[in-house]
Scaffold this motif. Structure first.
Motif, short mmCIF file in Angstrom:
data_model
loop_
_atom_site.label_atom_id
_atom_site.label_comp_id
_atom_site.label_asym_id
_atom_site.label_seq_id
_atom_site.Cartn_x
_atom_site.Cartn_y
_atom_site.Cartn_z
N SER A 144 0.83 -1.21 0.00
CA SER A 144 0.00 0.00 0.00
C SER A 144 0.87 1.25 0.00
O SER A 144 0.59 2.23 -0.75
CB SER A 144 -0.92 0.00 1.23
OG SER A 144 -1.80 -1.11 1.19
N SER A 195 -3.68 -7.38 -2.41
CA SER A 195 -4.74 -6.87 -1.54
C SER A 195 -4.36 -5.50 -0.97
O SER A 195 -5.21 -4.60 -0.88
CB SER A 195 -5.00 -7.87 -0.40
OG SER A 195 -5.44 -9.11 -0.90
N MET A 199 -6.02 -1.53 -1.67
CA MET A 199 -6.44 -0.63 -0.60
C MET A 199 -5.72 0.71 -0.62
O MET A 199 -6.02 1.60 0.19
CB MET A 199 -6.21 -1.29 0.76
CG MET A 199 -7.10 -2.48 1.03
SD MET A 199 -6.81 -3.19 2.66
CE MET A 199 -7.19 -1.78 3.69
N LEU A 202 -7.94 3.95 -0.92
CA LEU A 202 -8.70 4.19 0.31
C LEU A 202 -7.81 4.75 1.40
O LEU A 202 -8.19 5.69 2.13
CB LEU A 202 -9.37 2.90 0.77
CG LEU A 202 -10.14 2.96 2.08
CD1 LEU A 202 -11.30 3.95 2.00
CD2 LEU A 202 -10.64 1.57 2.48
N THR A 221 -8.82 -2.57 14.86
CA THR A 221 -8.93 -3.87 14.20
C THR A 221 -8.13 -4.93 14.95
O THR A 221 -8.60 -6.07 15.14
CB THR A 221 -8.44 -3.77 12.75
OG1 THR A 221 -9.19 -2.76 12.07
CG2 THR A 221 -8.59 -5.09 12.03
N LYS A 320 -8.52 -7.99 7.02
CA LYS A 320 -8.66 -6.94 6.00
C LYS A 320 -10.08 -6.39 5.95
O LYS A 320 -10.30 -5.17 5.86
CB LYS A 320 -8.26 -7.50 4.64
CG LYS A 320 -8.46 -6.53 3.49
CD LYS A 320 -8.27 -7.21 2.15
CE LYS A 320 -8.66 -6.28 1.02
NZ LYS A 320 -8.57 -6.95 -0.31
N GLN A 324 -11.06 -2.45 6.81
CA GLN A 324 -11.72 -1.56 5.84
C GLN A 324 -12.96 -0.92 6.44
O GLN A 324 -13.19 0.29 6.28
CB GLN A 324 -12.08 -2.35 4.59
CG GLN A 324 -10.91 -2.66 3.68
CD GLN A 324 -11.34 -3.44 2.46
OE1 GLN A 324 -12.33 -4.19 2.48
NE2 GLN A 324 -10.59 -3.31 1.37
N ARG A 325 -13.79 -1.69 7.12
CA ARG A 325 -15.04 -1.16 7.67
C ARG A 325 -14.80 -0.22 8.85
O ARG A 325 -15.49 0.79 9.00
CB ARG A 325 -15.94 -2.32 8.05
CG ARG A 325 -16.58 -2.97 6.83
CD ARG A 325 -17.10 -4.38 7.10
NE ARG A 325 -17.79 -4.89 5.91
CZ ARG A 325 -17.18 -5.41 4.86
NH1 ARG A 325 -15.84 -5.49 4.83
NH2 ARG A 325 -17.87 -5.84 3.82
#
Length: 338
Positions: A144, A195, A199, A202, A221, A320, A324-325
């Motif tokens: 990322s 993955s 992301m 975002l 998380t 993951k 994200q949420r």
């Protein structure tokens, strides 16, 4: 007188012979008995006519004969089974199913938490799984950062997201016993890296909202992941495995809401509902999946499945999805404050 004496002598001899015969073989008619064909009965036929007609009168005298040697009716187990003089008890049949006492003993042996029933092999397997999971999270974070620092961050996230499905399927349909460990480790690294690349847009948007959003989301998380892991370990063995079917139905519902959200305009009244189901419903669903996958990992290892890459991949997907949420929720709260 000689005729009378002869008659008396003959009568005495017949009477003596009649007394010597068994009771069941005596016939009132005086005729000689003849054996019958059914039931070993003895039939006596009389030559005197019957008063009901000219037919000969027949008298059947039943007699239970002594069983011959070698006859199956003379065996002691049969007579003992149906009679009152049973000497040897009949041994109970062996049952192939476990008895209630065996099941009760097994349940008493499994009393306690999942943590109390962990063996040394399971603990070593879990260490490999969580070490692989930490490596995957690190690879994803590095991908990322690299994508945000290069033009790769401008690529639509759908492209690397769909590309990550290829190494994921490669992991699911390969085995550690038939394929090279280096190949499968490379597939896991490729899945984690793509993955993280997906992301990158975002994360770039979240950093523009607030630089503290991403570290906060990562900490929340990690806390949720650790809490559900501890919950599954301190629960009864196999208790979380009952959630498999409801969790699978929840994933299908999230997939349906995601597809419907693509065709529903933002101005529609259904869009906030679909968005809430995706956000809050997905958060609760994948949080429960952490507990389910933890006990499922232990159960599969006890059945002989010791593929730590596969188990680490399942936990990585949960981590993951939760991240994200949580990140979306923190970004929404910061926008409301501003």
């Amino acid at each position: 007188s000689l005729a009378r004496l002869h008659s008396r002598v003959m009568s005495a001899l017949l009477l003596q012979m009649r007394c010597r015969l068994p009771v069941a073989m005596r016939c009132s008619t005086g005729a000689s008995p003849q054996p019958g064909s059914i039931g070993r009965s003895l039939r006596c036929y009389s030559s005197k006519p019957s008063r009901f007609g000219a037919k000969k009168r027949t008298q059947v005298l039943e007699k239970e004969a002594e069983p011959a040697k070698g006859d199956w009716t003379a065996s002691e187990p049969i007579r003992g089974r149906f009679g009152q003089q049973q000497q040897e008890p009949i041994a109970p049949a062996q049952n192939s199913f476990p008895s209630y006492a065996d099941v009760r003993e097994r349940q008493q042996q499994q009393m306690g938490s999942q943590f109390d029933n962990l063996s040394g092999g399971v603990v070593d397997h879990m260490r490999r799984v969580y070490a692989t999971l930490a490596a995957g999270i690190g690879i994803s974070a590095g991908a990322s950062i690299f994508a945000m620092a290069t033009p790769l961050g401008m690529v639509h996230p759908l492209i690397p997201g769909l590309g990550a499905v290829v190494p994921l399927l490669g992991l699911m349909y390969t085995s550690k016993h038939t394929h090279s460990p280096a190949l499968r480790a490379g597939l896991f690294a490729a899945f984690a890296g793509m993955s993280g690349w997906a992301m990158a847009p975002l994360l770039a948007l979240a950093l523009k909202v607030s630089p503290m959003v991403v570290p906060q989301a990562l900490a929340i998380t990690t806390g949720l992941f650790g809490t559900m892991t501890a919950l599954s370990l301190f629960a009864r063995p196999g208790s979380m495995l009952r959630l498999g079917v409801p969790l699978g139905a929840g994933v299908l519902m999230l997939l349906a809401c995601g597809i419907a959200g693509m065709f529903v305009p933002v101005t529609s009244a259904w869009y906030p509902l679909l968005h809430s189901v995706q956000l809050y419903g997905g958060l609760g669903l994948f949080t429960l999946y952490v507990a389910y996958d933890t006990q499922n990992m232990i159960a599969e290892y006890e059945m002989g499945e010791d593929d730590h890459l596969k188990h680490a991949t399942d936990l990585f997907i949960n981590f993951k999805a939760i991240f994200q949420r949580v990140l979306f929720m923190l970004m929404g709260s910061n926008n409301d404050d501003q």
